[in-house]
Design a protein around this motif. Sequence first.
Motif: not given
Length: 491
Positions: A219-240
């Motif tokens: 999913l992260s790869n797909a978001i970052m691979g979409d130029p428009e979405l990558h321009r608008r969003y940044q991905i943060w991962h929680i580890v717990y």
Amino acid sequence: MAAGETATETAAGLLATQCSRAFFDLVAQGGPIGVTMGRSYLGGIAIRVEFRGVPDSLAKSVYLEPADQVPMDPLDGVRYHHAGFGVPLVAFALPCSDRPICRLYPPEGVFRPVTMWLETPSDTGSHDDTPVLVLQNPVLRPEHVAGTNRYELAEDVSAPTAQLLERTRLKRLAWWGMIGGAEVGKRSGLFLLDDYDPNKTPIIMIHGVAGSPLIWARLSNAIMGDPELHRRYQIWHIVYQSNAPLLVERYRVQHYIDNAWSVLDPDGHAPARQGVVLIGHSMGGVIARLLCAQSTPEVWNAAFTEPMDSLHADATDLVTLKNVFQFKPYPGVDEIIFMAAPQRGSPSAEGLLGRLVGLLAWRHIEEMTGLMRIVAENPKAIQPALQSIFQTGHITSITSLRPDEPVTLADEKLMPAAGVRYDTIAGVLPGVKPPGDGYVPLSSALLPGSTTTLIVHSDHKVPNRPEAIAAVLKILREHDSSHDVVSNATP
């Protein structure tokens, strides 16, 4: 490359790219190379390394590897890239420790896409004719200008993520974390998959029991691979460390997000604080719901028979207890995407594995130690149905997912606050009784009031399904549009 004739311009750009790759292969000899900003030698050849738009997370020294040599196995073979000018590389830097933001970078290191090429010195009046090796950030600076000509850079945004996944130990550590293993606890927190941008909307992804951010790889790869979405969003991962009861995990995750904001935006004014999206898988989805909910007296009364103010206990233990049982919707969140989330518990928590985990995990939950002290000092303040497990501390993430657990029965009624949109994606396998993904029944995963609901043919690893990924991308695009309307209407 600055020529006025199109054919000459195109041929020159192609030749420059080919020569740059040939030079890299010559000095690398089949392996990664290390470079430092400024003058240095590569393969005995004097060179000047120049960073252009390269993020601070990489500091001034990096290791470089051609992106096309990075296997895509961790990303199921999906590579988002495009041809253009320059050579796409993965730039890798060791973890830093000299700034507060360093603790928000993955312990494995920082991996970012860069595009490389060679050029002559730009200062024609200088006597220094040392060739320049350029490393440019293709995301922030997607073009190279020569004269009046603009060259779109070649780019590979998938290779850095694949490199990170190849190096991580999280898959093995996640299971140990569920039964109390300390290593995941040591590296728990919020981690930036990309560099922080105060103007981009955060997507905070929360994994489930015995899980890790690896579930978000595709999913992260797909978001970052979409130029428009990558321009608008940044991905943060929680580890717990997924061994604690549900409300404790909610408290932990809120703490990780708070810590991240204190580093990234201590003044609290960044546009990124608004329109935040939470995506939760399995128990991570339940945590996401509770992060956006208001606690009620019913949740407290499910565990205790007396008001909190009447309890006798250490002040620190009482503060933790209050934070666990009394909470408000997390500010700034206006979208949640639930993926295979057991909103009403899971029968699997009552099975052999669930009982085994319950026996192993409880001894390693720091917050439960304080609760046991409170119970010891206030034995009559505990609901009779919970006295035995509270006195022994035998309550974990697994026990709190049992459908008949009293606190779970109370907190499952807590819904996202008004104004928070939520969407549900659930899995179903043929032949599973009751219908569900083998772990979470469909009746538990479906949440009334969802803006959209999608049921996919899948086991519990719903975030890996192409249909689910496509649905999330669609939701994010619609979230973009609705958020823009609100933003544009605000004076």
